[in-house]
Design a protein around this motif. Structure first.
Motif, mmCIF file in Angstrom:
data_model
loop_
_atom_site.group_PDB
_atom_site.id
_atom_site.type_symbol
_atom_site.label_atom_id
_atom_site.label_comp_id
_atom_site.label_asym_id
_atom_site.label_seq_id
_atom_site.Cartn_x
_atom_site.Cartn_y
_atom_site.Cartn_z
ATOM 1 N N ASP A 194 31.418 58.574 31.116
ATOM 2 C CA ASP A 194 30.920 58.243 32.453
ATOM 3 C C ASP A 194 31.755 58.871 33.565
ATOM 4 O OD1 ASP A 194 29.090 56.698 31.160
ATOM 5 O OD2 ASP A 194 29.818 54.765 31.879
ATOM 6 N N GLY A 195 33.028 59.124 33.281
ATOM 7 C CA GLY A 195 33.916 59.660 34.303
ATOM 8 C C GLY A 195 34.525 58.588 35.192
ATOM 9 N N ASN A 196 34.329 57.315 34.835
ATOM 10 C CA ASN A 196 34.921 56.225 35.638
ATOM 11 C C ASN A 196 36.417 56.071 35.330
ATOM 12 O OD1 ASN A 196 33.906 55.322 33.037
ATOM 13 N ND2 ASN A 196 34.402 53.233 33.624
ATOM 14 N N VAL A 197 37.164 55.676 36.359
ATOM 15 C CA VAL A 197 38.599 55.425 36.183
ATOM 16 C C VAL A 197 38.784 53.959 35.814
ATOM 17 C CG1 VAL A 197 40.853 55.386 37.326
ATOM 18 C CG2 VAL A 197 39.245 57.207 37.846
ATOM 19 N N ALA A 198 39.652 53.674 34.858
ATOM 20 C CA ALA A 198 39.951 52.286 34.506
ATOM 21 C C ALA A 198 40.559 51.580 35.718
ATOM 22 C CB ALA A 198 40.925 52.246 33.339
ATOM 23 N N PRO A 199 40.215 50.309 35.941
ATOM 24 C CA PRO A 199 40.787 49.569 37.075
ATOM 25 C C PRO A 199 42.235 49.154 36.765
ATOM 26 C CG PRO A 199 39.325 48.151 35.817
ATOM 27 C CD PRO A 199 39.264 49.504 35.159
ATOM 28 N N VAL A 200 43.121 50.139 36.705
ATOM 29 C CA VAL A 200 44.495 49.876 36.248
ATOM 30 C C VAL A 200 45.221 48.920 37.209
ATOM 31 C CG1 VAL A 200 46.683 50.932 35.551
ATOM 32 C CG2 VAL A 200 44.553 52.090 35.047
ATOM 33 N N ASP A 201 44.821 48.925 38.490
ATOM 34 C CA ASP A 201 45.432 47.982 39.440
ATOM 35 C C ASP A 201 45.146 46.532 39.034
ATOM 36 O OD1 ASP A 201 42.728 48.446 39.962
ATOM 37 O OD2 ASP A 201 42.925 48.220 42.140
ATOM 38 N N LYS A 202 43.876 46.281 38.695
ATOM 39 C CA LYS A 202 43.489 44.922 38.294
ATOM 40 C C LYS A 202 44.075 44.572 36.922
ATOM 41 C CE LYS A 202 39.284 44.799 41.046
ATOM 42 N NZ LYS A 202 38.788 46.197 41.228
ATOM 43 N N ILE A 203 44.095 45.567 36.040
ATOM 44 C CA ILE A 203 44.675 45.348 34.704
ATOM 45 C C ILE A 203 46.149 44.976 34.847
ATOM 46 C CG2 ILE A 203 45.351 46.533 32.558
ATOM 47 C CD1 ILE A 203 42.682 48.134 32.816
ATOM 48 N N TYR A 204 46.836 45.711 35.732
ATOM 49 C CA TYR A 204 48.265 45.463 35.949
ATOM 50 C C TYR A 204 48.487 44.047 36.514
ATOM 51 C CZ TYR A 204 53.030 46.135 37.656
ATOM 52 O OH TYR A 204 54.376 46.010 37.891
ATOM 53 N N ALA A 205 47.628 43.641 37.461
ATOM 54 C CA ALA A 205 47.760 42.301 38.053
ATOM 55 C C ALA A 205 47.542 41.219 36.987
ATOM 56 C CB ALA A 205 46.762 42.141 39.201
ATOM 57 N N LYS A 232 25.921 68.270 45.972
ATOM 58 C CA LYS A 232 24.751 69.162 45.848
ATOM 59 C C LYS A 232 23.748 68.634 44.823
ATOM 60 C CE LYS A 232 25.175 73.123 48.143
ATOM 61 N NZ LYS A 232 24.588 74.454 48.328
ATOM 62 N N MET A 233 24.249 68.102 43.738
ATOM 63 C CA MET A 233 23.353 67.585 42.695
ATOM 64 C C MET A 233 22.595 66.357 43.190
ATOM 65 S SD MET A 233 23.326 69.392 39.872
ATOM 66 C CE MET A 233 23.043 68.393 38.404
ATOM 67 N N LYS A 234 23.298 65.501 43.925
ATOM 68 C CA LYS A 234 22.635 64.317 44.470
ATOM 69 C C LYS A 234 21.564 64.733 45.471
ATOM 70 C CE LYS A 234 26.071 60.660 43.959
ATOM 71 N NZ LYS A 234 27.228 60.054 44.649
ATOM 72 N N LYS A 235 21.920 65.701 46.336
ATOM 73 C CA LYS A 235 20.944 66.163 47.328
ATOM 74 C C LYS A 235 19.736 66.797 46.655
ATOM 75 C CE LYS A 235 23.704 66.438 51.462
ATOM 76 N NZ LYS A 235 24.934 67.120 51.894
ATOM 77 N N ALA A 236 19.966 67.425 45.488
ATOM 78 C CA ALA A 236 18.841 68.032 44.761
ATOM 79 C C ALA A 236 17.971 66.949 44.118
ATOM 80 C CB ALA A 236 19.369 68.987 43.698
ATOM 81 N N GLY A 237 18.469 65.715 44.116
ATOM 82 C CA GLY A 237 17.650 64.614 43.607
ATOM 83 C C GLY A 237 18.076 64.067 42.259
ATOM 84 N N PHE A 238 19.204 64.553 41.728
ATOM 85 C CA PHE A 238 19.633 64.081 40.403
ATOM 86 C C PHE A 238 20.272 62.702 40.475
ATOM 87 C CE2 PHE A 238 19.318 68.622 39.549
ATOM 88 C CZ PHE A 238 18.679 68.609 38.316
ATOM 89 N N ASP A 239 20.175 62.020 39.349
ATOM 90 C CA ASP A 239 20.747 60.692 39.191
ATOM 91 C C ASP A 239 22.140 60.878 38.562
ATOM 92 O OD1 ASP A 239 21.364 58.126 38.503
ATOM 93 O OD2 ASP A 239 19.620 57.805 37.185
ATOM 94 N N ILE A 240 23.168 60.748 39.385
ATOM 95 C CA ILE A 240 24.537 61.025 38.937
ATOM 96 C C ILE A 240 25.312 59.715 38.858
ATOM 97 C CG2 ILE A 240 26.665 62.303 39.473
ATOM 98 C CD1 ILE A 240 24.362 64.204 39.127
ATOM 99 N N LYS A 241 25.974 59.477 37.732
ATOM 100 C CA LYS A 241 26.821 58.274 37.628
ATOM 101 C C LYS A 241 27.966 58.373 38.620
ATOM 102 C CE LYS A 241 26.211 55.608 33.717
ATOM 103 N NZ LYS A 241 26.632 54.252 33.442
ATOM 104 N N PRO A 242 28.328 57.263 39.255
ATOM 105 C CA PRO A 242 29.483 57.310 40.160
ATOM 106 C C PRO A 242 30.699 57.818 39.375
ATOM 107 C CG PRO A 242 28.414 55.159 40.232
ATOM 108 C CD PRO A 242 27.762 55.927 39.135
#
Ligand SMILES: *Cc1c(COP(=O)(O)O)cnc(C)c1O
Length: 396
Positions: A185-196, A310-320
């Motif tokens: 997915d390309g998401n970053v782990a919520p390491v701040d919350k994990i650390y807390a 550019k991909m979003k503007k072209a209309g693609f569905d991109i995961k955050p």
């Protein structure tokens, strides 16, 4: 005996093929970089390598590697503790510690080995390992080799993590383990919350920075830069095989007593060869370069933002995404394969992923952006995506 076994293997291989899961490999006959030549002579733009900083064919690294070949020879012919420790390996470990702001570092021949050899020497049946469900295969295997009690939480789900931590109060020592960036997915782990949560429930944290090092954070120092946690995470692991030049090598970096124990007891370190001097030398040069300039990181961040926009503007569905991984969602498995094949005909090399690599009905094409891509190459990719998506009625 082999006759029986052979027919068993043939049947199994046949069923892998029938399920459409047989992995074929495309042969590259140029250096690994943004524009590659594949066997047969076709030239394509590469959007599926982990070459995030475009360093795989970097002249400075090649020069440093060549020099080490002349001054230190080809191989070490030994494990580290017998007679395989060179000055360059020691210097590289120091550079890695400086880069991540950690106390000490131990090198392995891969991050697979680093993860495979990190748990068993440190934890036993009295302890708990709490692992994200989407962690890399090497973390899963490393945990299997260790007798600690295992807990698992759904990807980045802090509620489930908290439940695991409550249950794990029974154990002596606890460690939460997560990938820094999840590769599908390309998401970053919520390491701040994990650390807390780790602070709240008296636990330690380990982050595998393989896809985040060189990418995440303004200067590419990874998740601990992004969340302002430099020096606070007990264990980081990472690879030299992605952003950092793309050759081979892995490392564990963190608290010095942990690293000292791994040098004594970590089996892939004790019983496997050292990385070659040329790889260590190129690694040193790479970290020198990254301490002198932020050009590549800046270019990667600009390229990723440009491409996603550019991909979003072209209309693609991109995961955050918060990394250089851009998941173009198509949902349908067959469509993802058709689209990737047609894009290759257009000179764009990308890979479509579908179940079981990603959840059912969440098929996608994964695009990996690099600092090695030019704007023109990014534009070409967006244009090809748009053309093929219209042909396949993904876009109107
Ligand atoms: C790629 C990767 C590894 C393996 O790295 P190698 O050095 O190629 O063995 C380990 N963990 C994660 C999260 C990865 O993405």
């Amino acid at each position: 005996m082999y006759k029986d076994f052979q027919s068993y293997l043939k049947t199994e291989l046949g069923s892998i093929k029938k399920a459409g899961l047989y992995k074929e490999e495309r042969v590259i006959v140029s250096p690994q970089r943004a524009d590659i030549k594949v066997a047969g002579g076709k030239e394509v733009l590469n959007f599926c390598a982990n070459n995030y900083l475009g360093l795989s064919d970097n002249p400075r690294l090649i020069k440093a590697a060549k020099k080490a070949l002349d001054t230190r020879g080809y191989g070490m012919s030994s494990v580290r503790f017998i007679c395989g420790t060179g000055d360059l390996q020691k210097e590289l470990e120091k550079k890695i510690s400086e880069f991540f702001g950690t106390e000490d570092t131990i090198l392995y021949t891969s991050c697979f080995d680093a993860n495979g050899g990190v748990f068993e020497p440190l934890f036993n049946e009295e302890d708990a390992i709490i692992s994200d469900a989407l962690n890399h295969a090497s973390i899963i295997d490393g945990v299997r080799l260790c007798k600690a009690v295992r807990y698992r939480y759904a990807n980045a789900d802090m509620k489930e993590l908290e439940d695991c931590l409550k249950k794990a109060q029974k154990q002596r020592y606890r460690i939460i383990v997560t990938d820094g960036v999840f590769s599908m997915d390309g998401n970053v782990a919520p390491v701040d919350k994990i650390y807390a949560l780790a602070k709240k429930y008296n636990a330690m944290v380990m982050v595998d920075e393989s896809h985040s090092a060189g990418v995440v954070g303004k200067t590419g120092r990874g998740t601990t830069e992004l969340y302002k946690l430099r020096g606070k995470i007990e264990i980081l692991t990472g690879t030299l095989g992605k952003s950092f030049g793309g050759a081979v090598g892995g490392f564990t970096t963190g608290k010095k007593e942990i690293i000292a124990m791994l040098r004594q007891r970590s089996r892939p370190y004790l019983f496997s060869n050292s990385i070659p001097p040329m790889v260590a030398a190129a690694g040193i040069e790479m970290f020198n370069m990254m301490s002198q300039t932020n050009k590549l990181q800046d270019k990667l961040h600009a390229n990723t933002a440009y491409f996603v926009d550019k991909m979003k503007k072209a209309g693609f569905d991109i995961k955050p995404t918060q990394s250089a991984i851009c998941a173009v969602m198509l949902y349908d498995a067959k469509l993802s394969q058709q689209m990737a094949a047609k894009l290759l005909d257009e000179g764009i090399y990308v890979v479509g992923f579908y179940y079981p690599v990603v959840p059912k009905d969440l098929a996608r094409i994964r695009v990996q952006v690099s600092a090695g891509h030019s704007k023109k190459q990014l534009d070409k990719a967006v244009a090809a995506f748009t053309k093929i998506a219209k042909e396949l009625k993904v876009l109107k």
